[in-house]
Design an enzyme around this catalytic site. Structure first.
Site, PDB file in Angstrom:
ATOM      1  N   HIS A  37      72.084   3.863 -91.654  1.00  0.00           N
ATOM      2  CA  HIS A  37      72.498   2.502 -91.284  1.00  0.00           C
ATOM      3  C   HIS A  37      73.960   2.488 -90.835  1.00  0.00           C
ATOM      4  O   HIS A  37      74.326   1.798 -89.878  1.00  0.00           O
ATOM      5  CB  HIS A  37      72.375   1.555 -92.481  1.00  0.00           C
ATOM      6  CG  HIS A  37      70.991   1.412 -93.039  1.00  0.00           C
ATOM      7  ND1 HIS A  37      70.639   1.890 -94.275  1.00  0.00           N
ATOM      8  CD2 HIS A  37      69.875   0.827 -92.526  1.00  0.00           C
ATOM      9  CE1 HIS A  37      69.371   1.593 -94.522  1.00  0.00           C
ATOM     10  NE2 HIS A  37      68.877   0.958 -93.474  1.00  0.00           N
ATOM     11  N   ASP A 148      62.897   5.150 -86.574  1.00  0.00           N
ATOM     12  CA  ASP A 148      61.717   4.298 -86.389  1.00  0.00           C
ATOM     13  C   ASP A 148      61.443   4.223 -84.888  1.00  0.00           C
ATOM     14  O   ASP A 148      61.667   3.196 -84.242  1.00  0.00           O
ATOM     15  CB  ASP A 148      61.985   2.909 -86.968  1.00  0.00           C
ATOM     16  CG  ASP A 148      62.274   2.952 -88.452  1.00  0.00           C
ATOM     17  OD1 ASP A 148      61.358   2.725 -89.245  1.00  0.00           O
ATOM     18  OD2 ASP A 148      63.434   3.238 -88.830  1.00  0.00           O
TER      19      ASP A 148
END
Ligand code: AMP
Length: 280
Positions: A37, A148
Site C-alpha cells: 500500500h 490484483d
C-alpha cells in the site's frame, strides 16, 4: 495529515484543492497497511500535489461466508503510517456513510474480462465502491496494485467505458524478502501455512523459466503450476490460469504478453499472486 469520515467534508476539501489548481492522487485501500500500500502512496506522492488514501473495508465486495467481519483492521496504526508517508488526507468512512439504509446503486463491468473471474459479485462491489470514491475524491490519477491484476483491468475498462476523467496508474507487486506477495490477509496464516505459501511465487517463477526455455503450451504450463503448488500439503488451488495480459482472453499457445494468475487457499485464507511474462 487531515482525516475525514464524511463524504461531504472530503468532497468539499478535494473540490477546494482542485480550485487551487492542485492535482489529486487517490489510493483506495481496505487498510491494515503494508509496504505494498505504501508503494502506491509513494507513487502518488511523486506524481501529484495532493495524496488522498481511503481506508474502507467494503462489505459489498465480500461474498457470503467470506471474511468481511474478520478482515484485519487497525486504523490508528494505518493513520501513523500514512502520516509518515507524507499523505495529505485520509478518508475513512463508516459503512453507513457509504451505504445508507435503502442504498441501491451499483456499477457493473461485463464482458470477457469479468465472466471468467472466480468470485461472482466481488467485482461489482469493487467497481461500485471505486466509482463512489472517484466521485467523492475527484482524483486526476488513481493508483492500483498489479497484485490484483484482474481488479486493475476491470477498473481500467470501467474508467474507459464510463469516461471517468482520470488516469489509472498500476504499481508493481511488492513482496516479502522470501518472495511472498504482501497482503493484509497474510496475518491469517499460521507459521506452517506461511512457509507453504511460498509455493505461489515459486510456481510462477517455474512457469516463467519454462516459458523462457521455450515452452509455449499453456496446458503444460498450467500442469507445472498445479504440480508445484501441489507440493504444499495445505494448498488448495482456486485457479491457476494463463491469460492474454491485455484482454484476459484464454490462450492456448503462449505468444506476446501473458498473465499467469493464481488464487490458492490455505485453510480459509485465500491468497492471490500473478506474473506477466513476455515472449517474442
Ligand atoms: P487492499 O487493501 O488489499 O484492497 O489493496 C489496496 C490496493 O493496494 C490495491 O490496489 C492492491 O492491488 C494494492 N496492493 C495490495 N497488496 C499489494 C502488493 N503486495 N504490492 C502492490 N500493491 C498491492
Amino acid at each position: 495529515m487531515q482525516t475525514f469520515n464524511t463524504i461531504n467534508d472530503i468532497q468539499n476539501w478535494c473540490r477546494d484543492q482542485k480550485r487551487q489548481g492542485k492535482s489529486i492522487g487517490l489510493v483506495p485501500t481496505m487498510g491494515y497497511l503494508h509496504a505494498g500500500h505504501l508503494a502506491l502512496a509513494a507513487e502518488a506522492r511523486s506524481r501529484c500535489d495532493i495524496v488522498v488514501v481511503s481506508i474502507f473495508v467494503n462489505p459489498i465486495q465480500f461474498g457470503v461466508g467470506e471474511d468481511f467481519e474478520d478482515y484485519p483492521r487497525d486504523l490508528r496504526r494505518d493513520s501513523n503510517l500514512l502520516e509518515q508517508a507524507g499523505v495529505d488526507a485520509l478518508f475513512a468512512p463508516s459503512v453507513r456513510e457509504m451505504y445508507p439504509v435503502g442504498y441501491g446503486s451499483y456499477v457493473e463491468v461485463t464482458g470477457e474480462i469479468t465472466e471468467k473471474l472466480s468470485r461472482p459479485g466481488h467485482f461489482r462491489g469493487v467497481t461500485t465502491v471505486v466509482s463512489k470514491l472517484f466521485n467523492i475524491c475527484l482524483p486526476d490519477l488513481a493508483f492500483f496494485g498489479q497484485k490484483d491484476a484482474q481488479q486493475a483491468m476491470v477498473i481500467e475498462k470501467m474508467v474507459k467505458e464510463l469516461n471517468f476523467p482520470l488516469q489509472i496508474i498500476r504499481v508493481p507487486i511488492i513482496r516479502e524478502a522470501d518472495g511472498l506477495a504482501m497482503s493484509s490477509r497474510n496475518v491469517y496464516l499460521n507459521p506452517d501455512q506461511r512457509s507453504q505459501a511460498l509455493v505461489l511465487n515459486q510456481s510462477l517463477q517455474k512457469a516463467r523459466e519454462a516459458i523462457m526455455a521455450g515452452e509455449r503450451d499453456t496446458d503444460r504450463v498450467r500442469n507445472l503450476l498445479q504440480a508445484t503448488i501441489g507440493t504444499s500439503p495445505e494448498a488448495n488451488v482456486d485457479y491457476a490460469e494463463i491469460y492474454d495480459a491485455t484482454t484476459l482472453a484464454d490462450v492456448k499457445e503462449i505468444d506476446g504478453s501473458v498473465l499467469i494468475a493464481l488464487a490458492v487457499r490455505f485453510g480459509t485464507t485465500r491468497l492471490i499472486d500473478n506474473l506477466i511474462v513476455e515472449v517474442q
